[in-house]
Design a protein around this motif. Structure first.
Motif, PDB file in Angstrom:
ATOM      1  N   VAL A   4     -47.926 -60.224 -82.884  1.00  0.00           N
ATOM      2  CA  VAL A   4     -48.182 -59.997 -84.303  1.00  0.00           C
ATOM      3  C   VAL A   4     -48.953 -58.697 -84.485  1.00  0.00           C
ATOM      4  CG1 VAL A   4     -49.325 -60.908 -86.359  1.00  0.00           C
ATOM      5  CG2 VAL A   4     -48.263 -62.478 -84.733  1.00  0.00           C
ATOM      6  N   VAL A   5     -48.515 -57.877 -85.431  1.00  0.00           N
ATOM      7  CA  VAL A   5     -49.282 -56.689 -85.807  1.00  0.00           C
ATOM      8  C   VAL A   5     -49.920 -56.971 -87.162  1.00  0.00           C
ATOM      9  CG1 VAL A   5     -49.189 -54.238 -86.410  1.00  0.00           C
ATOM     10  CG2 VAL A   5     -47.820 -55.106 -84.513  1.00  0.00           C
ATOM     11  N   GLN A   6     -51.218 -56.792 -87.267  1.00  0.00           N
ATOM     12  CA  GLN A   6     -51.931 -56.992 -88.530  1.00  0.00           C
ATOM     13  C   GLN A   6     -52.510 -55.664 -88.997  1.00  0.00           C
ATOM     14  OE1 GLN A   6     -54.981 -59.948 -87.675  1.00  0.00           O
ATOM     15  NE2 GLN A   6     -53.521 -61.625 -87.944  1.00  0.00           N
ATOM     16  N   LYS A   7     -52.413 -55.417 -90.281  1.00  0.00           N
ATOM     17  CA  LYS A   7     -53.021 -54.197 -90.833  1.00  0.00           C
ATOM     18  C   LYS A   7     -54.039 -54.559 -91.905  1.00  0.00           C
ATOM     19  CE  LYS A   7     -53.346 -50.916 -94.123  1.00  0.00           C
ATOM     20  NZ  LYS A   7     -53.342 -50.965 -95.590  1.00  0.00           N
ATOM     21  N   TYR A   8     -55.257 -53.987 -91.767  1.00  0.00           N
ATOM     22  CA  TYR A   8     -56.323 -54.219 -92.744  1.00  0.00           C
ATOM     23  C   TYR A   8     -56.668 -52.911 -93.436  1.00  0.00           C
ATOM     24  CZ  TYR A   8     -56.824 -58.745 -90.516  1.00  0.00           C
ATOM     25  OH  TYR A   8     -56.571 -59.993 -90.032  1.00  0.00           O
ATOM     26  N   GLY A   9     -56.710 -52.940 -94.754  1.00  0.00           N
ATOM     27  CA  GLY A   9     -57.032 -51.748 -95.547  1.00  0.00           C
ATOM     28  C   GLY A   9     -58.532 -51.504 -95.609  1.00  0.00           C
ATOM     29  N   ASP A 175     -56.005 -57.008-100.799  1.00  0.00           N
ATOM     30  CA  ASP A 175     -56.911 -57.831-101.594  1.00  0.00           C
ATOM     31  C   ASP A 175     -56.171 -58.634-102.665  1.00  0.00           C
ATOM     32  OD1 ASP A 175     -56.358 -55.517-102.879  1.00  0.00           O
ATOM     33  OD2 ASP A 175     -58.417 -54.790-102.937  1.00  0.00           O
ATOM     34  N   VAL A 176     -54.873 -58.759-102.536  1.00  0.00           N
ATOM     35  CA  VAL A 176     -54.116 -59.651-103.417  1.00  0.00           C
ATOM     36  C   VAL A 176     -53.339 -60.643-102.547  1.00  0.00           C
ATOM     37  CG1 VAL A 176     -53.884 -58.095-105.384  1.00  0.00           C
ATOM     38  CG2 VAL A 176     -52.236 -57.967-103.516  1.00  0.00           C
ATOM     39  N   LEU A 227     -41.923 -58.229 -92.717  1.00  0.00           N
ATOM     40  CA  LEU A 227     -43.200 -57.705 -93.198  1.00  0.00           C
ATOM     41  C   LEU A 227     -43.817 -58.776 -94.084  1.00  0.00           C
ATOM     42  CD1 LEU A 227     -44.181 -54.754 -92.813  1.00  0.00           C
ATOM     43  CD2 LEU A 227     -43.123 -54.211 -94.986  1.00  0.00           C
ATOM     44  N   ARG A 228     -45.099 -59.095 -93.852  1.00  0.00           N
ATOM     45  CA  ARG A 228     -45.731 -60.101 -94.706  1.00  0.00           C
ATOM     46  C   ARG A 228     -46.947 -59.483 -95.378  1.00  0.00           C
ATOM     47  NH1 ARG A 228     -45.224 -65.490 -95.250  1.00  0.00           N
ATOM     48  NH2 ARG A 228     -43.966 -65.710 -93.366  1.00  0.00           N
ATOM     49  N   VAL A 229     -46.981 -59.568 -96.717  1.00  0.00           N
ATOM     50  CA  VAL A 229     -48.120 -59.072 -97.483  1.00  0.00           C
ATOM     51  C   VAL A 229     -48.988 -60.261 -97.822  1.00  0.00           C
ATOM     52  CG1 VAL A 229     -48.852 -57.844 -99.553  1.00  0.00           C
ATOM     53  CG2 VAL A 229     -46.624 -57.357 -98.539  1.00  0.00           C
ATOM     54  N   ARG A 230     -50.268 -60.241 -97.429  1.00  0.00           N
ATOM     55  CA  ARG A 230     -51.126 -61.370 -97.732  1.00  0.00           C
ATOM     56  C   ARG A 230     -52.562 -60.924 -97.917  1.00  0.00           C
ATOM     57  NH1 ARG A 230     -50.673 -65.135 -92.442  1.00  0.00           N
ATOM     58  NH2 ARG A 230     -51.953 -66.402 -93.818  1.00  0.00           N
ATOM     59  N   SER A 231     -53.368 -61.833 -98.425  1.00  0.00           N
ATOM     60  CA  SER A 231     -54.751 -61.503 -98.741  1.00  0.00           C
ATOM     61  C   SER A 231     -55.649 -61.674 -97.519  1.00  0.00           C
ATOM     62  CB  SER A 231     -55.239 -62.412 -99.865  1.00  0.00           C
ATOM     63  OG  SER A 231     -56.646 -62.341 -99.962  1.00  0.00           O
ATOM     64  N   PRO A 237     -49.864 -67.991 -97.836  1.00  0.00           N
ATOM     65  CA  PRO A 237     -48.832 -67.378 -96.988  1.00  0.00           C
ATOM     66  C   PRO A 237     -48.406 -65.983 -97.422  1.00  0.00           C
ATOM     67  CG  PRO A 237     -47.889 -69.083 -98.382  1.00  0.00           C
ATOM     68  CD  PRO A 237     -49.365 -69.144 -98.577  1.00  0.00           C
ATOM     69  N   GLY A 238     -48.737 -65.571 -98.649  1.00  0.00           N
ATOM     70  CA  GLY A 238     -48.365 -64.235 -99.091  1.00  0.00           C
ATOM     71  C   GLY A 238     -46.883 -64.107 -99.388  1.00  0.00           C
ATOM     72  N   THR A 239     -46.364 -62.896 -99.260  1.00  0.00           N
ATOM     73  CA  THR A 239     -44.960 -62.614 -99.552  1.00  0.00           C
ATOM     74  C   THR A 239     -44.293 -62.060 -98.299  1.00  0.00           C
ATOM     75  OG1 THR A 239     -45.451 -62.085-101.857  1.00  0.00           O
ATOM     76  CG2 THR A 239     -43.396 -61.204-100.953  1.00  0.00           C
TER      77      THR A 239
END
Lengths: 421, 421
Positions: A4-9, A175-176, A227-231, A237-239
């Motif tokens: 898994v690759v995770q990206k944090y802003g 953050d969404v 690609l998963r967009v999550r908070s 689970p996000g999108t």
């Protein structure tokens, strides 16, 4: 075991407390038996602080040195994040873009990834460590200088790295809670989208949805990477962004969402000779200034004057440059004047289903008319309709369209805010 | 055309204004036709700020990650300095320790330079650019991890780089006008030393003079590199460190200067069996704890007890560790108790001339006696005498010795302050 690759802003790692929270989340993923690679942005406002320092030293900082300076930001956040993970009893090692093998073009401030050689990342994973990688940065293939990737750089780093490592999924933490059917600040009953195709996500991102950057989505589509967009503040689970329109079942919902954009301006070139090649001459001037335009409309010349007006939209930031370039070419092109309007807004409706439903445009225009919104420019793609209206009418336009296509849901949305670079 | 390496400490680049001043100084050297390489420390307190961030995230930060974090400091200062030079119309390029070819051991936080491969620096100079290099940092030969050099790291970077480039001179810019015959804060008429041998400078640095770091002087001596210490706020010539004692003319001044040190403590091991091997056992315990000791004195056992006391000095910072290690070995060694005294001071007299002048020690001790200073420990080398006294008597001791050897001058000294790492 998945990779898994995770990206944090930047807002997810804006201080020591948040960095420790993110470390816990990463350790949770590691505990599940996953190999984890983390891409991280610079802390909160630190990039702005570095830009401010640069401005104090030079009014026009050298691009090579500006990249050298800005890359210090991710260096700090990634080292702190690795420390926080080590502190929880898990091994973590941080890597710069260069160390992670992000090979780019040499265009400072806006470099493109041309190759990814993540040998050291693979090595760290093989030894059981979590790999923390600096987002937004790389090293130029020819000059070996440090580069930055420009807007959306960290998302792109994450996707490119995930593709090179053939990761099972790339998670973009923000953050969404995910991608919504409209901006919840404007439309309170906006619904979180469970799953969306790459094409729809591209259209939404291009139409002003800020949750994911166009470049990253394009890269993921080319690689077929989910690609998963999550908070980073919830466990929802996000999108999931995956799959092509071609694979969608017939009963797929008609419309996916409404996007809006306040960042554009409109330039109108008045009384251009209505001859072949005149529009081309105008857009050649814009292209020469290295600016991108969005929508174009050419008025029908009703009078026998043999002249017409041409309007186009472009990012507000590029407005002054475009106006100056056109003004210089005035005699050459032969127009009578220029108008500049930065009080416009754009509302877009996106949905894979609209391809086969001819009534969508009619419903869309009727909804706007009933809301009293005047359409100034209209443009369409296979799965999108966009119109330009007054910026003051934009919220009403978004709400009206969202309602007309019954996109609302019950789930409470978390209020939208800007995300990191 | 000469090749000059300049090193600027953290206080010289503590804000944008000072960075611009340093840029002007560098451009002046460039205008004279020199090739210029600049080694720079992190801005002012930025290293402390990074350490503070690390402490917020982890009580015991991982050494690899701490080095990754701290090296962001020089990255920021060097990029800003390069921008400031570019702004003056001269080309400058910044390079990290790794890019500059500073190859080190892999001991994080205290790495040693094992090779310097400055190919990219040479390339920048060949193209007419000023090369700006991050001090204090390198890359480990085996692990390829980023390392830091520990105390005096930036001075060492400058000297090592100058040696590898066979520079004509290495200038260490600091906030004092050079090396003085004593600390001007204690001795107002202390004289700036024009020229000093490596050996004398080594003895002064080892005796507490903070203006140059021991490692850097040792490195310069091995390479025969002329080293100049000067102020970044004046155009005074500073102090040139060069040449060996062997080459000194006979009429060379007897004594060079007085150094003092408040950073040591004294440990006394009481009633040790006066047998061969007992002192060795004590110092084996200290060595095992990886601590360095400075002076040692063993009391003459006057009584028939067959027991003696052994005292030694070491850095205060290492005091608690040494006491704990000795206490653990108490039964094994067989001493009766431990005393700890951190209210001591050390005054040292250094001069190449004292080799051939037997009266120096007598004059030194007489001066101290007349000033009412009680000598607790005394130790000598070929060109140095040091004594330990009460810390409250240290200023008086320094003044008395400086006066007895007539080291004073007329030149007004700029007040001494701490220099960067």
């Amino acid at each position: 075991m998945a990779l898994v690759v995770q990206k944090y802003g930047g807002s997810s790692v804006q201080d020591a407390e948040r960095i420790k929270r993110v470390a816990e989340r990463i350790v949770t993923a590691r505990k599940r038996g996953n190999d984890v690679v983390v891409v991280v942005s610079a802390m909160g406002d630190s990039t702005d602080e570095l830009l401010d320092l640069a401005a104090q030293v030079s009014p026009l900082p050298h691009p090579r040195e500006l990249d050298m300076l800005l890359t210090a930001g991710e260096r700090i956040s990634m080292a702190l994040l690795a420390m926080a993970i080590n502190n929880l009893g898990y091994e973590a090692r941080s890597f710069t873009g260069s160390q992670a093998g992000m090979i780019t073009t040499s265009k400072h401030g806006d470099a493109r990834i041309i190759d990814v050689t993540p040998g050291r990342i693979r090595g760290a994973l093989d030894e059981g460590a979590v790999a923390i990688v600096a987002g937004f940065q790389g090293v130029a293939q020819d000059t070996k200088n440090i580069t930055t990737l420009g807007r959306g750089g960290s998302d792109t780093t994450a996707v490119a790295l995930a593709a090179a490592l053939t990761a099972d999924e790339c998670e973009i933490y923000t953050d969404v809670d995910g991608v919504f059917s409209a901006d919840p600040r404007i439309v309170p009953d906006a619904r979180r989208i469970d799953q969306i195709t790459y094409e729809e996500m591209l259209e939404l991102a291009a139409s002003g949805a800020k949750v994911l950057h166009l470049r990253a989505v394009e890269y993921a589509r080319r690689s077929g990477l989910p690609l998963r967009v999550r908070s980073s503040y919830s466990n929802k689970p996000g999108t999931l962004v995956t799959g092509s329109m071609e694979d969608l079942p017939v009963e797929q919902a008609l419309i996916t969402g409404v996007a809006h954009d306040r960042s554009e301006a409109k330039i109108t070139v008045l009384s251009v000779p209505d001859e072949p090649g005149q529009a081309a001459a105008i857009f050649a001037v814009i292209a020469e200034a290295e600016l991108n335009i969005d929508m174009i409309v050419q008025n029908i010349s009703t009078k026998d004057s043999g002249r017409t007006d041409i309007s186009f939209t472009l990012p507000k930031d590029d407005g002054p440059t475009a106006m100056a370039a056109l003004q210089k070419a005035r005699d050459h092109i032969g127009f009578s004047g220029l108008l500049y309007d930065d009080h416009i807004g754009k509302v877009s409706l996106v949905g894979a289903g609209m391809r086969s439903h001819p009534g969508v445009t009619a419903t869309f225009c009727k909804a706007l008319a009933e809301a009293g919104v005047n359409i100034e420019i209209i443009s369409t793609s296979e799965i999108r309709i966009s119109v330009v209206c007054r910026d003051t009418e934009l919220d009403a336009a978004v709400s009206a369209v969202h309602r007309a296509f019954e996109l609302g849901g019950q789930e409470e949305a978390v209020i939208y805010a800007g995300t990191g670079r």
